[in-house]
Design a protein around this motif. Structure first.
Motif, PDB file in Angstrom:
ATOM      1  N   ILE A  45     -24.295  31.561  49.881  1.00 56.12           N
ATOM      2  CA  ILE A  45     -23.570  30.873  48.813  1.00 56.12           C
ATOM      3  C   ILE A  45     -22.464  31.766  48.254  1.00 56.12           C
ATOM      4  CG2 ILE A  45     -23.779  29.930  46.474  1.00 56.12           C
ATOM      5  CD1 ILE A  45     -26.660  29.049  47.356  1.00 56.12           C
ATOM      6  N   LYS A  46     -22.799  33.014  47.989  1.00 53.84           N
ATOM      7  CA  LYS A  46     -21.795  33.933  47.437  1.00 53.84           C
ATOM      8  C   LYS A  46     -20.626  34.119  48.401  1.00 53.84           C
ATOM      9  CE  LYS A  46     -23.146  37.520  45.092  1.00 53.84           C
ATOM     10  NZ  LYS A  46     -23.679  38.856  44.724  1.00 53.84           N
ATOM     11  N   THR A  47     -20.930  34.270  49.679  1.00 48.89           N
ATOM     12  CA  THR A  47     -19.881  34.449  50.689  1.00 48.89           C
ATOM     13  C   THR A  47     -18.982  33.218  50.734  1.00 48.89           C
ATOM     14  OG1 THR A  47     -21.340  35.878  51.984  1.00 48.89           O
ATOM     15  CG2 THR A  47     -19.464  34.931  53.137  1.00 48.89           C
ATOM     16  N   HIS A  48     -19.579  32.043  50.646  1.00 50.01           N
ATOM     17  CA  HIS A  48     -18.809  30.803  50.682  1.00 50.01           C
ATOM     18  C   HIS A  48     -17.917  30.677  49.448  1.00 50.01           C
ATOM     19  CE1 HIS A  48     -19.167  26.583  52.661  1.00 50.01           C
ATOM     20  NE2 HIS A  48     -17.922  26.933  52.492  1.00 50.01           N
ATOM     21  N   VAL A  49     -18.466  31.003  48.280  1.00 53.66           N
ATOM     22  CA  VAL A  49     -17.679  30.935  47.045  1.00 53.66           C
ATOM     23  C   VAL A  49     -16.511  31.920  47.103  1.00 53.66           C
ATOM     24  CG1 VAL A  49     -17.753  31.405  44.551  1.00 53.66           C
ATOM     25  CG2 VAL A  49     -19.550  30.035  45.628  1.00 53.66           C
ATOM     26  N   TYR A  50     -16.756  33.121  47.589  1.00 54.74           N
ATOM     27  CA  TYR A  50     -15.668  34.095  47.712  1.00 54.74           C
ATOM     28  C   TYR A  50     -14.641  33.631  48.745  1.00 54.74           C
ATOM     29  CZ  TYR A  50     -18.250  37.489  44.843  1.00 54.74           C
ATOM     30  OH  TYR A  50     -18.891  38.138  43.820  1.00 54.74           O
ATOM     31  N   HIS A  51     -15.081  33.002  49.792  1.00 55.49           N
ATOM     32  CA  HIS A  51     -14.185  32.442  50.814  1.00 55.49           C
ATOM     33  C   HIS A  51     -13.196  31.470  50.166  1.00 55.49           C
ATOM     34  CE1 HIS A  51     -12.999  30.255  54.479  1.00 55.49           C
ATOM     35  NE2 HIS A  51     -13.345  29.147  53.843  1.00 55.49           N
ATOM     36  N   TRP A  52     -13.705  30.620  49.289  1.00 54.04           N
ATOM     37  CA  TRP A  52     -12.844  29.646  48.630  1.00 54.04           C
ATOM     38  C   TRP A  52     -11.887  30.276  47.628  1.00 54.04           C
ATOM     39  CZ3 TRP A  52     -17.786  26.629  47.155  1.00 54.04           C
ATOM     40  CH2 TRP A  52     -18.199  25.811  48.207  1.00 54.04           C
ATOM     41  N   ASN A  53     -12.319  31.337  46.966  1.00 53.67           N
ATOM     42  CA  ASN A  53     -11.609  31.822  45.782  1.00 53.67           C
ATOM     43  C   ASN A  53     -10.838  33.122  45.952  1.00 53.67           C
ATOM     44  OD1 ASN A  53     -12.299  29.805  43.675  1.00 53.67           O
ATOM     45  ND2 ASN A  53     -14.364  30.345  44.334  1.00 53.67           N
ATOM     46  N   HIS A  60      -5.880  36.111  53.715  1.00 54.77           N
ATOM     47  CA  HIS A  60      -6.140  35.535  55.034  1.00 54.77           C
ATOM     48  C   HIS A  60      -7.247  36.282  55.760  1.00 54.77           C
ATOM     49  CE1 HIS A  60      -5.533  34.491  59.303  1.00 54.77           C
ATOM     50  NE2 HIS A  60      -5.341  33.290  58.777  1.00 54.77           N
ATOM     51  N   THR A  61      -7.188  37.594  55.735  1.00 55.82           N
ATOM     52  CA  THR A  61      -8.202  38.407  56.415  1.00 55.82           C
ATOM     53  C   THR A  61      -9.598  38.123  55.859  1.00 55.82           C
ATOM     54  OG1 THR A  61      -6.574  40.140  56.815  1.00 55.82           O
ATOM     55  CG2 THR A  61      -8.896  40.778  56.935  1.00 55.82           C
ATOM     56  N   ILE A  62      -9.733  38.142  54.542  1.00 51.70           N
ATOM     57  CA  ILE A  62     -11.041  37.924  53.922  1.00 51.70           C
ATOM     58  C   ILE A  62     -11.473  36.466  54.066  1.00 51.70           C
ATOM     59  CG2 ILE A  62     -12.312  37.965  51.736  1.00 51.70           C
ATOM     60  CD1 ILE A  62     -10.583  40.433  50.987  1.00 51.70           C
ATOM     61  N   HIS A  63     -10.538  35.551  53.965  1.00 56.42           N
ATOM     62  CA  HIS A  63     -10.849  34.128  54.109  1.00 56.42           C
ATOM     63  C   HIS A  63     -11.442  33.845  55.491  1.00 56.42           C
ATOM     64  CE1 HIS A  63     -10.358  29.896  52.986  1.00 56.42           C
ATOM     65  NE2 HIS A  63      -9.866  29.674  54.193  1.00 56.42           N
ATOM     66  N   VAL A  64     -10.821  34.368  56.519  1.00 56.06           N
ATOM     67  CA  VAL A  64     -11.304  34.157  57.894  1.00 56.06           C
ATOM     68  C   VAL A  64     -12.640  34.883  58.109  1.00 56.06           C
ATOM     69  CG1 VAL A  64     -10.818  34.642  60.335  1.00 56.06           C
ATOM     70  CG2 VAL A  64      -9.008  33.733  58.850  1.00 56.06           C
ATOM     71  N   LEU A  65     -12.736  36.124  57.664  1.00 54.96           N
ATOM     72  CA  LEU A  65     -13.948  36.910  57.847  1.00 54.96           C
ATOM     73  C   LEU A  65     -15.141  36.271  57.134  1.00 54.96           C
ATOM     74  CD1 LEU A  65     -15.351  39.459  58.908  1.00 54.96           C
ATOM     75  CD2 LEU A  65     -14.541  40.655  56.860  1.00 54.96           C
ATOM     76  N   THR A  66     -14.945  35.837  55.897  1.00 56.03           N
ATOM     77  CA  THR A  66     -16.060  35.243  55.166  1.00 56.03           C
ATOM     78  C   THR A  66     -16.468  33.900  55.765  1.00 56.03           C
ATOM     79  OG1 THR A  66     -14.522  34.362  53.493  1.00 56.03           O
ATOM     80  CG2 THR A  66     -15.661  36.445  52.977  1.00 56.03           C
ATOM     81  N   GLU A  67     -15.541  33.163  56.341  1.00 52.21           N
ATOM     82  CA  GLU A  67     -15.915  31.907  57.006  1.00 52.21           C
ATOM     83  C   GLU A  67     -16.823  32.184  58.193  1.00 52.21           C
ATOM     84  OE1 GLU A  67     -14.079  27.790  58.860  1.00 52.21           O
ATOM     85  OE2 GLU A  67     -12.695  29.322  58.132  1.00 52.21           O
ATOM     86  N   GLU A  68     -16.475  33.170  58.991  1.00 50.87           N
ATOM     87  CA  GLU A  68     -17.334  33.550  60.125  1.00 50.87           C
ATOM     88  C   GLU A  68     -18.718  33.970  59.620  1.00 50.87           C
ATOM     89  OE1 GLU A  68     -15.209  36.690  62.080  1.00 50.87           O
ATOM     90  OE2 GLU A  68     -13.625  35.349  62.779  1.00 50.87           O
ATOM     91  N   GLN A  69     -18.742  34.728  58.539  1.00 50.35           N
ATOM     92  CA  GLN A  69     -20.001  35.247  58.029  1.00 50.35           C
ATOM     93  C   GLN A  69     -20.866  34.165  57.402  1.00 50.35           C
ATOM     94  OE1 GLN A  69     -18.960  38.658  55.637  1.00 50.35           O
ATOM     95  NE2 GLN A  69     -18.554  39.910  57.443  1.00 50.35           N
ATOM     96  N   LYS A 156     -22.866  44.825  61.410  1.00 50.77           N
ATOM     97  CA  LYS A 156     -21.500  44.515  61.858  1.00 50.77           C
ATOM     98  C   LYS A 156     -20.686  43.949  60.692  1.00 50.77           C
ATOM     99  CE  LYS A 156     -18.838  42.095  65.368  1.00 50.77           C
ATOM    100  NZ  LYS A 156     -18.877  41.208  66.551  1.00 50.77           N
ATOM    101  N   ALA A 157     -21.304  43.082  59.889  1.00 53.65           N
ATOM    102  CA  ALA A 157     -20.616  42.537  58.715  1.00 53.65           C
ATOM    103  C   ALA A 157     -20.207  43.661  57.767  1.00 53.65           C
ATOM    104  CB  ALA A 157     -21.507  41.525  57.996  1.00 53.65           C
ATOM    105  N   LEU A 158     -21.100  44.629  57.562  1.00 50.76           N
ATOM    106  CA  LEU A 158     -20.783  45.777  56.712  1.00 50.76           C
ATOM    107  C   LEU A 158     -19.601  46.566  57.261  1.00 50.76           C
ATOM    108  CD1 LEU A 158     -24.378  46.901  55.792  1.00 50.76           C
ATOM    109  CD2 LEU A 158     -22.552  46.365  54.149  1.00 50.76           C
ATOM    110  N   TRP A 159     -19.606  46.809  58.549  1.00 53.95           N
ATOM    111  CA  TRP A 159     -18.500  47.534  59.179  1.00 53.95           C
ATOM    112  C   TRP A 159     -17.189  46.780  58.938  1.00 53.95           C
ATOM    113  CZ3 TRP A 159     -17.123  45.838  64.580  1.00 53.95           C
ATOM    114  CH2 TRP A 159     -15.962  46.459  65.023  1.00 53.95           C
ATOM    115  N   MET A 160     -17.178  45.482  59.171  1.00 50.84           N
ATOM    116  CA  MET A 160     -15.943  44.706  59.031  1.00 50.84           C
ATOM    117  C   MET A 160     -15.493  44.616  57.580  1.00 50.84           C
ATOM    118  SD  MET A 160     -16.289  41.702  61.798  1.00 50.84           S
ATOM    119  CE  MET A 160     -16.178  42.117  63.538  1.00 50.84           C
ATOM    120  N   LEU A 161     -16.431  44.438  56.658  1.00 48.77           N
ATOM    121  CA  LEU A 161     -16.061  44.385  55.241  1.00 48.77           C
ATOM    122  C   LEU A 161     -15.486  45.727  54.783  1.00 48.77           C
ATOM    123  CD1 LEU A 161     -19.120  42.353  53.946  1.00 48.77           C
ATOM    124  CD2 LEU A 161     -16.713  41.586  53.877  1.00 48.77           C
ATOM    125  N   ARG A 162     -16.142  46.822  55.174  1.00 50.54           N
ATOM    126  CA  ARG A 162     -15.641  48.144  54.785  1.00 50.54           C
ATOM    127  C   ARG A 162     -14.263  48.411  55.393  1.00 50.54           C
ATOM    128  NH1 ARG A 162     -21.352  49.939  55.506  1.00 50.54           N
ATOM    129  NH2 ARG A 162     -22.107  50.289  53.401  1.00 50.54           N
TER     130      ARG A 162
END
Length: 167
Positions: A45-53, A60-69, A156-162
């Motif tokens: 839920i948090k990832t989805h909310v951050y994706h939207w906001n 763009h980078t975070i929007h695409v990454l959070t959608e995958e996640q 992997k998500a941690l690596w990409m977020l960092r």
């Protein structure tokens, strides 16, 4: 988490099984997986909310990454819930008292959002290592294997977020 404990109790003789794990071990592992399931929903839920906001130069980078996640996290909820059922327990539907999601993303910068997601993924990794180690020690190879796959995703998500917020 008392609601989850009640839900986890086998209800009929048909829920009794002999798969090489004691009833107590199956219950303990199902409880750990129930906590992981609740935390996975919270992170989804948090990832989805951050994706939207998310806004700013990293949008763009975070929007695409959070959608995958969040798509991967949604699939994970089914995998985890089905493992709880395979252990002979019911997957909990309610959230435990400690599972609260802060859905207000307003005022948070993209950097703060990513740092918050990093914290939640790290917490997920710690809990999965704990339950995965217990599963391995009890001879529950399926749960240990499933959690190894989940750990792979979270690391992997941690690596990409960092990497996204690195200087």
């Amino acid at each position: 988490m008392s609601d989850a404990v009640e839900v986890l109790q086998p209800k009929t003789r048909r829920d009794k099984m002999n798969v090489g794990l004691t009833e107590a071990d199956r219950k303990e592992l199902a409880q750990g997986l129930s906590e992981i399931l609740a935390a996975t929903y919270q992170l989804l839920i948090k990832t989805h909310v951050y994706h939207w906001n998310v806004v700013g130069p990293l949008f763009h980078t975070i929007h695409v990454l959070t959608e995958e996640q969040y798509n991967e996290l949604f699939e994970a909820t089914d995998i985890i819930a089905e493992r709880i059922r395979a252990l002979g327990h019911h997957a909990p539907a309610g959230k435990g008292k400690e599972q609260t999601v802060t859905l207000n993303a307003s005022g948070r910068s993209a950097l703060e959002m990513v740092e918050d997601l990093i914290s939640d993924h790290e917490e997920a990794v710690r809990k999965m290592r704990e339950v995965g180690t217990a599963a391995d020690e009890k001879g529950d190879l399926v749960t240990a294997d499933m959690l190894t796959a989940r750990l792979t995703f979270h690391e992997k998500a941690l690596w990409m977020l960092r990497a996204t917020i690195a200087d």
